[in-house]
Write an enzyme that holds these catalytic residues in place. Structure first.
Site: not given
Ligand code: DON
Length: 585
Positions: A106, A402
């Site tokens: 992370r 993501t």
């Molecule tokens: O770590 C997380 O939960 C978010 N930063 C994830 C972002 C995300 O999934 C955007 N997606 N389409």
């Protein structure tokens, strides 16, 4: 199990036998295993990336090796979603050792970060301003994660893992419809700086126009970055000329960030135990621990659903199964929002939140459809000190960049890895051919609520809370049964839970579970995806039951699922994105 369609589900015959323990410790002798005869499979967001993973598996690499190769390609061909400038959680099952290990890559706040990281002129920035600011960039963890996972369990030669991505970056890849559409979106262009920042504009908007579908894009900088990492490992990224470029891009305006070379040099992957819980059916769910809320949330939702669903073996009103899923989500999201943050910095009551006694009591607190969703207090239920008052109410809002990779290799090892740069195209800042994340906006931009600190406030070297839920499921005998995960901001929790409920409870195949309408029940409004089969019916049913429902279209989940059946591996790839699930042949 009875197969049913639409909203409906199979009735489950509940068994109470506990599943064998799965742990990160290698001190327990592994259970003897039959030979793995089911082959391997790769499921991810691009056929080019899946082919890279299959190539590595065919050449004798394992799930970890394949995950690195797949992701290095995704960082090139799906740059809007993840890449070397971001981070990830990778959950790894080693079949011979019978262990599950989490590699937490992370992104991390710089050492100089304070709770007021996103304050400007005395108040918190608005979300979009924060997203495009240099302050949003966390120290990237992706390359360190590759190395840490490969050192622990990889089999292929490190340098070869990057060959497919380097080849594609040098020869060029065809821009996909999703990438082209995203680049052309007026809404996105209005909100982010991708077409304003000279470096990203030149790459994504040559001659001022968004890259069209099929355009063959070369990325020599990316090829050079990967070649350096292939030769010299993470040192090529966390120090030297590339590190200097990352810092320079972060410090540029607007609202430049304070990340330093020391922050980059100090980045460390955390190797953690997964959060695992056993359902009444005997299935064991293992997913990412804090700073992700995935493991807590998936286990809470599934555990709560066990109590909230209509009694087994009764012909119930089918709407009641949907209601149980919605109520389980509302309870779990309220607790997740309130309690989960970086457990290396604040106290997170993980064991208490998934304690069966708390889950049972919490199920009784299901809110009436019109009532406000509020957190429970595991301390009070379990006879410990009250816990709810520790933190102010969580003020975070939903975000959306993501990707998720699910892999089983030819020895039955598995990887679930969800990787992110947070928003589409991250912070719209580029160095070395990749985009820099804006993950620090996953912190609460306001560090206090009603005078109380918020658990997920920014802090020095702290990791922002994630919703990412890379998840492995084991059956009653302790054998691997399912690999799942998705992108989607904090809706990830609902998307992944949908596949768990779909496969484990409703008798769906991997693909059918992915195709089910998304139903997101965070807070007081239930978001229902109405432009897919079954969605409008689900929205109508929930309205009839008294819920406030928001009709959603254009949902952006990206679920990639593998289920282990007696007959072999069954894959599911989300039709809402461009992924595929392919077996090794
Ligand atoms: O770590 C997380 O939960 C978010 N930063 C994830 C972002 C995300 O999934 C955007 N997606 N389409």
């Amino acid at each position: 199990m009875r197969q049913v369609t639409g909203l409906t589900l199979a009735l489950l015959i509940v068994s109470c036998a506990p599943a064998p323990a799965i742990s990160t410790s290698e001190t327990q002798p592994p259970r003897p295993k039959a030979e793995w005869t089911k082959g391997g499979m790769v499921a991810a967001a691009s056929p080019l990336a899946v082919e890279a993973g299959l190539e590595i598996l065919r050449e004798g690499g394992n799930a970890i090796d394949a995950a690195i190769a797949v992701h290095a390609v995704l960082g090139l061909v799906e740059p809007e979603s993840s890449g070397l400038g971001g981070g990830a959680f990778l959950v790894y099952y080693d079949r011979a050792k019978d262990t599950v290990t989490v590699f937490d890559g992370r992104e991390t706040a710089p050492a100089s970060a304070t709770p007021e990281l996103f304050f400007k002129d005395g108040k918190a920035m608005d979300f979009v301003t924060a997203w495009q600011s240099g302050r949003s960039v966390g120290v990237p963890g992706q390359i360190a994660l590759y190395k840490s996972a490969h050192d622990a369990a990889g089999r292929s030669d490190w340098a070869t893992l990057f060959d497919p991505a380097i080849r594609l970056a040098e020869e060029g890849f065809a821009v996909s419809p999703k990438l082209a559409e995203t680049l052309a979106s007026p809404r996105l262009r209005g909100a982010i700086r991708l077409d304003e920042n000279p470096v990203t504009a030149a790459y994504f908007y040559p001659e001022g126009e968004p890259l069209p579908v099929g355009f063959v894009r070369k990325n020599p900088d990316y090829a050079a970055t990967l070649s350096a990492v292939a030769r010299n490992g993470p040192a090529a990224f966390y120090a030297g000329p590339l590190a200097a470029k990352i810092i320079a891009a972060t410090q540029e305006g607007p609202d430049g960030g304070a990340m330093t070379l020391t922050d980059l040099a100090n980045y460390k992957v955390a190797i953690r135990a997964p959060v695992c819980g056993t359902l009444q059916s005997g299935y064991k769910i293992c997913s990412a621990p804090p700073p992700s809320s995935g493991g807590v949330a998936q286990n809470m939702i599934m555990g709560l659903y066990d109590y909230l669903k209509p009694a087994a073996q009764t012909e119930a009103d089918e709407r009641q199964y949907l209601k149980a899923f919605v109520d389980a989500q509302r309870l779990a999201y309220a607790d997740r929002d309130h309690y989960v943050a970086d457990a290396d910095h604040v106290t997170v009551p993980v064991a208490e939140l998934i304690d069966p006694a708390y889950i049972k009591a919490r199920a009784l607190e299901a809110f009436a459809p019109g009532a406000k969703a509020v957190p429970g207090d595991p301390g009070v239920v379990l006879g410990k000190a009250p816990m709810r008052g520790m933190w102010g109410e969580d003020p975070t809002t939903p975000g959306s960049g993501t990707t998720h990779i699910s892999i089983i290799d030819r020895d039955g090892n598995a990887v679930a890895m969800t990787a992110t740069i947070e928003a589409a195209f991250g912070s719209s800042r580029m160095a070395g051919g990749f985009l820099l994340n804006n993950e620090l906006t996953d912190f609460s931009l306001t560090p206090t609520k009603n005078g109380k600190p918020v658990a997920n406030a920014p802090g020095p070297n702290k990791r922002p809370r994630s919703s990412m839920s890379p998840t492995l499921v084991f059956d009653e005998a302790g054998d691997l049964f399912m690999v799942t995960g998705s992108p989607g901001g904090n809706s990830i929790i609902a998307y992944v839970a949908k596949t768990l409920i779909g496969v484990l409870e409703w008798g769906k195949t991997a693909q059918e579970s992915v195709a089910l309408a998304n139903v997101i029940a965070r807070g007081n409004t239930i978001g229902v995806e109405v432009d897919v089969p079954g969605g409008a019916e689900a929205a109508a049913a929930l309205r009839e039951l008294g819920y406030t429902v928001e009709d959603r279209t254009g949902e952006n989940s990206g679920l990639h699922v593998i289920v282990v059946r007696d007959t072999g591996l069954e894959g599911g790839a989300d039709p809402r994105r461009e992924g595929v699930a392919l077996p090794i042949r």
